[in-house]
Design a protein around this motif. Sequence first.
Motif, PDB file in Angstrom:
ATOM      1  N   TRP A 139       0.935  -1.409   0.225  1.00  0.00           N
ATOM      2  CA  TRP A 139       0.087   0.212   0.082  1.00  0.00           C
ATOM      3  C   TRP A 139       0.421   1.514  -0.122  1.00  0.00           C
ATOM      4  O   TRP A 139       0.644   2.036  -1.169  1.00  0.00           O
ATOM      5  N   ALA A 140       1.814   1.310   0.780  1.00  0.00           N
ATOM      6  CA  ALA A 140       3.011   2.367   0.822  1.00  0.00           C
ATOM      7  C   ALA A 140       3.447   2.461  -0.288  1.00  0.00           C
ATOM      8  O   ALA A 140       3.553   4.355  -0.406  1.00  0.00           O
ATOM      9  N   THR A 141       3.724   1.719  -1.025  1.00  0.00           N
ATOM     10  CA  THR A 141       4.863   1.080  -2.156  1.00  0.00           C
ATOM     11  C   THR A 141       4.288   2.402  -3.210  1.00  0.00           C
ATOM     12  O   THR A 141       4.151   3.121  -3.845  1.00  0.00           O
ATOM     13  N   ARG A 142       2.840   1.230  -4.045  1.00  0.00           N
ATOM     14  CA  ARG A 142       1.618   2.249  -4.730  1.00  0.00           C
ATOM     15  C   ARG A 142       0.983   3.461  -4.574  1.00  0.00           C
ATOM     16  O   ARG A 142       0.765   3.286  -5.738  1.00  0.00           O
ATOM     17  N   TYR A 143       0.992   3.248  -3.406  1.00  0.00           N
ATOM     18  CA  TYR A 143       0.399   4.936  -2.974  1.00  0.00           C
ATOM     19  C   TYR A 143       0.461   5.696  -2.566  1.00  0.00           C
ATOM     20  O   TYR A 143       0.119   6.003  -1.391  1.00  0.00           O
ATOM     21  N   PRO A 144       1.674   6.277  -2.489  1.00  0.00           N
ATOM     22  CA  PRO A 144       2.617   7.120  -1.360  1.00  0.00           C
ATOM     23  C   PRO A 144       1.500   8.738  -1.260  1.00  0.00           C
ATOM     24  O   PRO A 144       2.189   8.931  -0.125  1.00  0.00           O
ATOM     25  N   ASP A 145       0.677   8.870  -1.922  1.00  0.00           N
ATOM     26  CA  ASP A 145       0.339  10.196  -1.602  1.00  0.00           C
ATOM     27  C   ASP A 145      -1.361   9.458  -1.124  1.00  0.00           C
ATOM     28  O   ASP A 145      -1.839  10.641  -0.566  1.00  0.00           O
ATOM     29  N   MET A 146      -1.939   8.876  -1.303  1.00  0.00           N
ATOM     30  CA  MET A 146      -2.574   8.099  -0.147  1.00  0.00           C
ATOM     31  C   MET A 146      -2.621   7.530   0.999  1.00  0.00           C
ATOM     32  O   MET A 146      -3.315   8.119   1.931  1.00  0.00           O
ATOM     33  N   VAL A 147      -1.168   6.846   1.438  1.00  0.00           N
ATOM     34  CA  VAL A 147      -1.208   6.359   2.982  1.00  0.00           C
ATOM     35  C   VAL A 147       0.074   7.338   3.580  1.00  0.00           C
ATOM     36  O   VAL A 147       0.884   7.829   3.319  1.00  0.00           O
ATOM     37  N   GLU A 148      -0.529   7.482   4.571  1.00  0.00           N
ATOM     38  CA  GLU A 148       0.268   9.007   5.327  1.00  0.00           C
ATOM     39  C   GLU A 148       0.636   8.090   6.528  1.00  0.00           C
ATOM     40  O   GLU A 148       1.668   8.477   6.910  1.00  0.00           O
ATOM     41  N   ARG A 149       0.275   6.851   6.897  1.00  0.00           N
ATOM     42  CA  ARG A 149       1.057   6.082   7.881  1.00  0.00           C
ATOM     43  C   ARG A 149       0.980   4.435   7.885  1.00  0.00           C
ATOM     44  O   ARG A 149      -0.246   3.385   7.366  1.00  0.00           O
ATOM     45  N   VAL A 335       1.539   1.946  18.369  1.00  0.00           N
ATOM     46  CA  VAL A 335       1.109   2.014  18.075  1.00  0.00           C
ATOM     47  C   VAL A 335      -0.274   3.263  17.890  1.00  0.00           C
ATOM     48  O   VAL A 335      -0.014   4.855  17.008  1.00  0.00           O
ATOM     49  N   ALA A 336      -0.577   3.794  19.155  1.00  0.00           N
ATOM     50  CA  ALA A 336      -1.229   4.716  19.794  1.00  0.00           C
ATOM     51  C   ALA A 336      -0.551   5.914  19.497  1.00  0.00           C
ATOM     52  O   ALA A 336      -0.769   7.442  19.100  1.00  0.00           O
ATOM     53  N   ALA A 337       1.231   5.576  20.064  1.00  0.00           N
ATOM     54  CA  ALA A 337       2.035   6.917  20.200  1.00  0.00           C
ATOM     55  C   ALA A 337       2.531   7.072  18.229  1.00  0.00           C
ATOM     56  O   ALA A 337       2.658   8.010  18.143  1.00  0.00           O
ATOM     57  N   PHE A 338       2.458   6.846  18.152  1.00  0.00           N
ATOM     58  CA  PHE A 338       2.626   6.649  16.183  1.00  0.00           C
ATOM     59  C   PHE A 338       1.512   7.344  15.233  1.00  0.00           C
ATOM     60  O   PHE A 338       2.318   8.205  14.812  1.00  0.00           O
ATOM     61  N   LEU A 339       0.301   7.188  16.071  1.00  0.00           N
ATOM     62  CA  LEU A 339      -0.748   7.657  15.493  1.00  0.00           C
ATOM     63  C   LEU A 339      -0.917   9.193  16.091  1.00  0.00           C
ATOM     64  O   LEU A 339      -1.442  10.200  15.567  1.00  0.00           O
ATOM     65  N   ALA A 340      -0.333   8.803  17.274  1.00  0.00           N
ATOM     66  CA  ALA A 340      -0.299  10.811  17.069  1.00  0.00           C
ATOM     67  C   ALA A 340       0.620  11.671  16.982  1.00  0.00           C
ATOM     68  O   ALA A 340       0.013  12.412  17.875  1.00  0.00           O
ATOM     69  N   LYS A 341       1.924  10.740  16.960  1.00  0.00           N
ATOM     70  CA  LYS A 341       2.740  11.707  16.529  1.00  0.00           C
ATOM     71  C   LYS A 341       2.248  12.835  14.896  1.00  0.00           C
ATOM     72  O   LYS A 341       0.912  12.810  14.357  1.00  0.00           O
ATOM     73  N   ASP A 342       2.589  13.744  15.381  1.00  0.00           N
ATOM     74  CA  ASP A 342       2.476  14.774  14.187  1.00  0.00           C
ATOM     75  C   ASP A 342       3.256  14.278  13.341  1.00  0.00           C
ATOM     76  O   ASP A 342       4.206  14.094  13.395  1.00  0.00           O
ATOM     77  N   GLY A 343       2.865  14.558  12.152  1.00  0.00           N
ATOM     78  CA  GLY A 343       2.872  14.269  10.346  1.00  0.00           C
ATOM     79  C   GLY A 343       4.609  15.321  10.101  1.00  0.00           C
ATOM     80  O   GLY A 343       5.057  14.268   9.035  1.00  0.00           O
ATOM     81  N   ASN A 344       4.956  15.349  10.504  1.00  0.00           N
ATOM     82  CA  ASN A 344       6.128  16.952  10.156  1.00  0.00           C
ATOM     83  C   ASN A 344       7.685  16.318  11.452  1.00  0.00           C
ATOM     84  O   ASN A 344       8.565  16.753  10.804  1.00  0.00           O
TER      85      ASN A 344
END
Length: 349
Positions: A139-149, A335-344
């Motif tokens: 998923w992350a490889t094929r759709y890089p503009d779609m997958v945030e994490r 995983v909860a901490a991973f989701l909570a981190k700022d994307g930048n």
Amino acid sequence: MTLDYELFNAGDVVLQGGRVFPNMRLAYRTYGRLNAARDNVIVYPTSFGAQHYDTEWLVHSGGALDPDRYFVVIPNLFGNGLSSSPSNAAQAFADGSYPDVSYYDAVAVQHRLLTERFGIAKIALVYGWSMGAMQAYHWATRYPDMVERAAIVCGSARCSPFNFVFLEGVKAALTADPAFVDGRFVSTPSVGLRAMGRVYAGWAMSHAFYRDALWRTLGFTSLEDFLTRSWDVAFSRRDANDLLAQIRTWQSGDISRCDQFGGNLADALAAIAARVLLMPSRTDSYFQVRDNEDELPLLVNACSAELVPIPSDYGHRAGNPALIPADRAFINATVAAFLAKDGNQETRR
């Protein structure tokens, strides 16, 4: 009988190998509600031999995959008996030979489900364990503009030669049953399924698991009791031809095995733009930590990438710890901490 899942009919699908799969159907279940922005989406693909019933334990209020916050979609991998599989679609092929279905094919149909049925353009997280993790990588490889994490739990970007050989042993045990005739099972291979379970038991759990008799923590009274009640029946609930189909998908798994990357793994990993969490089990025998260690420096364009091994003695099963409280808590917290981190935020370790 009323089904607790839905079906997406993808129509006639041209597979990566060139064959046409007629009336290809993807079984899926959703949890929670899609928000107005359609961006609270978690995709959670299934693993080897698993159906959504087997993996939905991770989807619960207060957990990392919280349906009160997220719209969780579990797509059932082809070959699992709910989505198109040898057990329910073999009649679609006149010559009787069920085609190889790759992760590339599976993720392409999953993408169609999300975009065509739900109008989804952004995915907050693709989370997967084992074969589910390999789908998350695709998923992350094929759709890089779609997958945030992407959370890769006990998985890798491609099936390593060592992993391939492990599966050859599993496959040999299963197909040694006399019910295997001319490339397919003509009846239930009871002996082969039991042999497959016994072979798998030595790989799925770790040396430390057996050394320290950790099977006691799972409610078994002896090693033989563990093997008999857990592994002798582990695969008997699945169709043997379905299991072989999924083994073929697993063994051919490679995010670079497509026209876009031409087999160049470094190029495929460099295409990933998402935040990536690599979470192997410290004691996994076949999706080893070393594979993720080698992948980490190649994620050069990922928003961030981190390697966080699960500190467990439960081997590969540490990544699917429905009955292992410590590992379950570790995964939920990480995983909860991973989701909570700022994307930048930049993280690379």
